[in-house]
Enzyme design. Structure first.
Site, PDB file in Angstrom:
ATOM      1  N   PHE A  36     -13.083  38.494 -13.469  1.00 32.98           N
ATOM      2  CA  PHE A  36     -12.820  39.489 -14.846  1.00 32.98           C
ATOM      3  C   PHE A  36     -14.167  40.492 -14.763  1.00 32.98           C
ATOM      4  CE2 PHE A  36     -13.713  39.722 -19.227  1.00 32.98           C
ATOM      5  CZ  PHE A  36     -12.366  40.189 -19.704  1.00 32.98           C
ATOM      6  N   ASN A  72     -15.811  32.847 -23.142  1.00 34.08           N
ATOM      7  CA  ASN A  72     -14.955  33.824 -23.368  1.00 34.08           C
ATOM      8  C   ASN A  72     -13.733  33.563 -22.600  1.00 34.08           C
ATOM      9  OD1 ASN A  72     -13.613  36.320 -23.698  1.00 34.08           O
ATOM     10  ND2 ASN A  72     -14.947  37.379 -22.184  1.00 34.08           N
ATOM     11  N   PRO A  73     -12.751  32.900 -23.109  1.00 35.54           N
ATOM     12  CA  PRO A  73     -11.900  32.013 -22.456  1.00 35.54           C
ATOM     13  C   PRO A  73     -10.721  33.144 -22.404  1.00 35.54           C
ATOM     14  CG  PRO A  73     -11.745  31.345 -24.552  1.00 35.54           C
ATOM     15  CD  PRO A  73     -12.792  32.249 -24.627  1.00 35.54           C
TER      16      PRO A  73
HETATM   17  C1  LIG Z   1     -11.915  36.102 -19.771  1.00 36.78           C
HETATM   18  S1  LIG Z   1     -12.570  35.764 -18.440  1.00 36.78           S
HETATM   19  C2  LIG Z   1     -14.314  35.621 -18.915  1.00 36.78           C
HETATM   20  C3  LIG Z   1     -15.342  35.657 -17.986  1.00 36.78           C
HETATM   21  C4  LIG Z   1     -16.799  35.854 -18.206  1.00 36.78           C
HETATM   22  N1  LIG Z   1     -17.036  34.826 -19.156  1.00 36.78           N
HETATM   23  C5  LIG Z   1     -16.873  37.069 -19.131  1.00 36.78           C
HETATM   24  O1  LIG Z   1     -17.024  37.191 -20.375  1.00 36.78           O
HETATM   25  O2  LIG Z   1     -17.065  38.237 -18.592  1.00 36.78           O
HETATM   26  C6  LIG Z   1     -12.092  34.012 -18.446  1.00 36.78           C
HETATM   27  C7  LIG Z   1     -12.507  33.046 -17.231  1.00 36.78           C
HETATM   28  O3  LIG Z   1     -12.192  31.803 -17.637  1.00 36.78           O
HETATM   29  C8  LIG Z   1     -11.594  31.144 -16.482  1.00 36.78           C
HETATM   30  N2  LIG Z   1     -10.756  30.103 -16.670  1.00 36.78           N
HETATM   31  C9  LIG Z   1      -9.537  30.110 -17.499  1.00 36.78           C
HETATM   32  N3  LIG Z   1      -9.164  28.891 -17.698  1.00 36.78           N
HETATM   33  C10 LIG Z   1     -10.085  28.224 -17.445  1.00 36.78           C
HETATM   34  C11 LIG Z   1     -10.337  26.510 -17.744  1.00 36.78           C
HETATM   35  N4  LIG Z   1      -9.354  25.971 -18.202  1.00 36.78           N
HETATM   36  N5  LIG Z   1     -11.519  26.087 -17.353  1.00 36.78           N
HETATM   37  C12 LIG Z   1     -12.488  26.977 -16.562  1.00 36.78           C
HETATM   38  N6  LIG Z   1     -12.256  28.285 -16.537  1.00 36.78           N
HETATM   39  C13 LIG Z   1     -11.086  28.931 -16.693  1.00 36.78           C
HETATM   40  C14 LIG Z   1     -11.080  32.286 -15.635  1.00 36.78           C
HETATM   41  O4  LIG Z   1     -10.730  31.999 -14.383  1.00 36.78           O
HETATM   42  C15 LIG Z   1     -11.840  33.432 -15.954  1.00 36.78           C
HETATM   43  O5  LIG Z   1     -12.916  33.630 -14.943  1.00 36.78           O
END
Ligand SMILES: C[S@@+](CC[C@H](N)C(=O)[O-])C[C@H]1O[C@@H](n2cnc3c(N)ncnc32)[C@H](O)[C@@H]1O
Length: 282
Positions: free
Chosen positions: A100, A197-198
């Protein structure tokens, strides 16, 4: 003479090329000339300022690479995947396809977190879904805290580690692949603040073309976009902790039901953007 002015197989000056190619970007870019300059600077291995101020000559080979990348961008491919980096909190983060691209609004979450870390003297912070490491690496860089980061994506683990190394925080940024905080279950009590930031986009949402090149697991969270929050708050107690998470602006009413007692904060553009829980006594 500048080394760049000594190129063999000379075709034309970079500025002529930018003028010609930027028009191809007018449907995808807010600033087509700037994007063409950034792509040319990347290919030529010079600073963007040099593209503007120096009379750089471009070889046939360089010209064809620049044209190919501009065409890719014109088809919606994200600029920052082409450049291989994105600025966040004044730091340059490596990014590549599969990870991302950090967004400016997330900087506000980091700023708030840094204030709280300072105010409460926090030492252990978690970053759930770290992606490029934008949140976690910035927190480690600008505070003395240790960051436990997770991501379900192997690519995110790899890229966030590269960024931790780039910014000199490898000793305080620990990243593991896994869901939510599963990799740090035995350390859960030690964690004082949880940041994330999910993914929070509805499955049915229509997104801009370039966003669709980003990993779907970073974006989508079920039919209503709330799956991540539902599961996270079902699994984990927030007792004694501070939680700051990014949310979609239209999710506040639903989130009030999922996370009773949470506060909702607006970003600087006036949109609801953050969920905040503070259950620390001092
Ligand atoms: C919107 S991106 C945010 C990335 C970073 N924190 C940013 O703000 O640029 C969401 C991230 O959460 C990860 N992700 C999604 N579901 C997850 C889960 N249940 N546990 C851990 N990571 C998760 C995705 O792979 C992705 O890298």
């Amino acid at each position: 003479m500048d080394a760049r002015e000594n190129v063999t197989g000379v075709e034309r000056k970079v500025w002529d090329l930018i003028r010609e190619l930027s028009s191809e970007l007018k449907n995808v870019a807010e600033n087509p000339v700037l994007e063409a300059i950034l792509i040319a600077a990347k290919v030529l291995g010079v600073r963007k300022e040099d593209v503007v101020t120096k009379d750089i000559i471009v070889s046939e080979k360089e010209k064809s690479i620049i044209k190919e990348l501009v065409e890719k961008r014109a088809n919606g491919y994200p600029l920052h995947y082409i450049l291989g980096e994105k600025e966040f909190m004044g730091l340059s983060f490596f990014v590549e396809e599969g990870v991302f691209i950090p967004r400016p609004e997330t900087e506000e979450l980091v700023e708030m977190a840094l204030d709280l870390i300072k105010r409460y003297g926090l030492r252990v912070v978690a970053d759930v879904g770290t992606g490029s490491g934008a949140i976690g690496v910035s927190i480690a860089k600008f505070s003395g805290a240790i960051v436990f980061a997770t991501d379900i994506s192997e690519k995110a683990v790899e890229v966030s580690l590269k960024n931790a190394k780039r910014h000199g925080v490898l000793d305080r940024f620990v990243v593991k692949r896994g869901r939510f905080l599963e990799p740090f279950e035995k350390d859960y009590e030690k964690i004082e603040m949880i940041l994330s930031n999910p993914p929070y986009v509805k499955m049915s949402a229509r997104l801009p073309q370039d966003v669709l090149f980003e990993p779907s697991e970073a974006l989508f969270a079920g039919e209503d976009g709330l799956d991540f929050y539902r599961e996270f708050f079902r699994r984990y107690s927030t007792e004694g902790k501070i939680v700051l998470m990014e949310i979609g602006e239209d999710q506040v009413e639903e989130l009030k039901k999922i996370v009773p007692g949470a506060a909702f904060l607006k970003d600087t553009s006036g949109r609801y953007r953050f969920l905040h829980i503070n259950r620390r006594s001092s």
